[in-house]
Write an enzyme that holds these catalytic residues in place. Structure first.
Site, mmCIF file in Angstrom:
data_model
loop_
_atom_site.group_PDB
_atom_site.id
_atom_site.type_symbol
_atom_site.label_atom_id
_atom_site.label_comp_id
_atom_site.label_asym_id
_atom_site.label_seq_id
_atom_site.Cartn_x
_atom_site.Cartn_y
_atom_site.Cartn_z
ATOM 1 N N LYS A 232 0.847 -1.193 0.000
ATOM 2 C CA LYS A 232 0.000 0.000 0.000
ATOM 3 C C LYS A 232 0.884 1.246 0.000
ATOM 4 O O LYS A 232 2.002 1.262 0.524
ATOM 5 C CB LYS A 232 -0.954 0.022 1.195
ATOM 6 N N GLY B 147 9.510 -0.850 5.098
ATOM 7 C CA GLY B 147 9.683 0.261 4.177
ATOM 8 C C GLY B 147 8.528 1.234 4.131
ATOM 9 O O GLY B 147 8.500 2.126 3.293
ATOM 10 N N GLY C 88 3.939 -4.367 4.226
ATOM 11 C CA GLY C 88 4.106 -5.757 3.814
ATOM 12 C C GLY C 88 3.600 -6.737 4.853
ATOM 13 O O GLY C 88 2.983 -7.763 4.517
ATOM 14 N N GLY C 89 3.836 -6.454 6.136
ATOM 15 C CA GLY C 89 3.326 -7.338 7.179
ATOM 16 C C GLY C 89 1.815 -7.386 7.195
ATOM 17 O O GLY C 89 1.206 -8.451 7.383
ATOM 18 N N SER C 90 1.188 -6.238 6.988
ATOM 19 C CA SER C 90 -0.277 -6.191 6.932
ATOM 20 C C SER C 90 -0.798 -6.970 5.735
ATOM 21 O O SER C 90 -1.828 -7.662 5.820
ATOM 22 C CB SER C 90 -0.744 -4.737 6.855
ATOM 23 N N ALA C 91 -0.099 -6.858 4.605
ATOM 24 C CA ALA C 91 -0.482 -7.634 3.423
ATOM 25 C C ALA C 91 -0.408 -9.126 3.718
ATOM 26 O O ALA C 91 -1.300 -9.898 3.335
ATOM 27 C CB ALA C 91 0.423 -7.277 2.245
ATOM 28 N N ASP D 67 -3.550 -1.291 8.982
ATOM 29 C CA ASP D 67 -3.492 -1.391 7.523
ATOM 30 C C ASP D 67 -4.051 -2.705 6.986
ATOM 31 O O ASP D 67 -4.166 -2.875 5.770
ATOM 32 C CB ASP D 67 -2.041 -1.244 7.037
#
Length: 300
Positions: free
Chosen positions: A10, A101, A105-108, A140
């Site tokens: 995101k 970053g 990415g962790g939420s994805a 997120d």
């Protein structure tokens, strides 16, 4: 049997931050866009929770836990508890989203795990319940389920899709040195003081999205965490300058950083900007379209 679910990174087209609340969180008014950098999460039956990690080139994995504190294990336990079942799984994550970053990415991965285990265990969890579970895991995560372009409220977890008629192209420039989100928020509090009100989503941004106009979008991008992040990491200002010199329409920090996103006119322009950044010795450069879909099954 294995199930693979793909979830996207995101980017906050707008990130408005309000004064810290009594619970320690900041109210947010944000506009999310899912962009074409992906993690793939593959789940299979197992007697106990297992997490394995692989990654694309130039993505470091050293900071990601593989034990019980990984968000995918928390996601798995949450959906099992929701249905009152005692199950575990092996979760294999292949990362194409830069780690730490500001690209969620962790939420994805958490969103992908919820969808994957729902399919693996034939749970038929309602969309409403999946979003509720996602909101318990992180601000997120609900957006990672939905994807596309959406307004986020509350701590970011209240998600409302918005009209987006654009076909956008971005260049993402990563940085090997991470940037602590809590540290950025502390710096925001110090810089902002007490003279800030509740955040709002600018109408100019929503209009740019509805019109699909890149020049209007370039003028409307904003991130309240950008100034405090650059105060902590002044070296990132060079990336901004290099992006502008490379011809990007706009340059903005992604979330709390340190990844920098550069808006381009189209795919060809994105390749030109990416090439120019690589010529300046940046080795973590990706092109990505947006908006893209939220978490979705790609193989059975």
């Amino acid at each position: 049997m294995t199930i693979t679910v793909r979830a996207a990174a995101k980017f906050n087209l707008h990130l408005g931050v309000g004064p810290v609340r009594e619970d320690g969180f900041h109210p947010l008014a944000t506009v999310y866009q899912a962009i074409g950098l992906y993690d793939d999460v593959t789940v299979s039956e197992a007697a106990e929770w297992q997490v394995t990690l692989t990654a694309e080139d130039h993505i470091a994995l050293g900071e990601i836990p593989t034990g019980d504190d990984n968000i995918v294990v928390r996601a798995g336990r949450a959906i099992a508890a929701h249905h009152g079942i005692d199950k575990a799984a092996k979760v294999a994550i292949h990362k194409g989203i830069p780690v730490a970053g500001g690209l969620a990415g962790g939420s994805a991965d958490a969103a992908a795990t919820l969808v994957a285990l729902d399919r693996l265990w034939a749970l038929e969890t309602s969309d409403e319940d999946l979003l509720s579970l996602a909101g318990q895991l992180g601000s997120d995560v609900p957006f990672a389920l939905i994807g596309a372009t959406a307004i986020g409220g509350g701590r970011g977890e209240i998600v409302e899709p918005v009209t987006d008629n654009g076909s956008w192209w971005w260049v993402a420039v990563g940085n090997e040195q991470g940037l602590s989100t809590p540290a950025v928020y502390r710096a925001f509090d110090e810089l902002a003081g007490t003279e800030i009100g509740d955040p709002q989503v600018p109408e100019s941004l929503l209009m740019a999205l509805e019109k699909g106009d890149a020049s209007l979008l370039a003028e409307a991008l904003t991130n309240d965490l950008q100034a405090p992040a650059l105060a902590l990491r002044p070296d990132l200002a060079q990336t901004f300058a290099d992006g502008a010199e490379a011809g990007a329409l706009a340059v903005q920090l992604s979330g709390s950083g340190p990844t920098v996103l550069m808006l381009c006119r189209d795919a060809a322009h994105a390749r030109e900007v990416a090439g120019a950044m690589q010529a300046k010795a940046y080795d973590r450069v990706w092109t990505a379209p947006g908006p893209v879909a939220g978490a979705h099954v790609v193989t059975y």
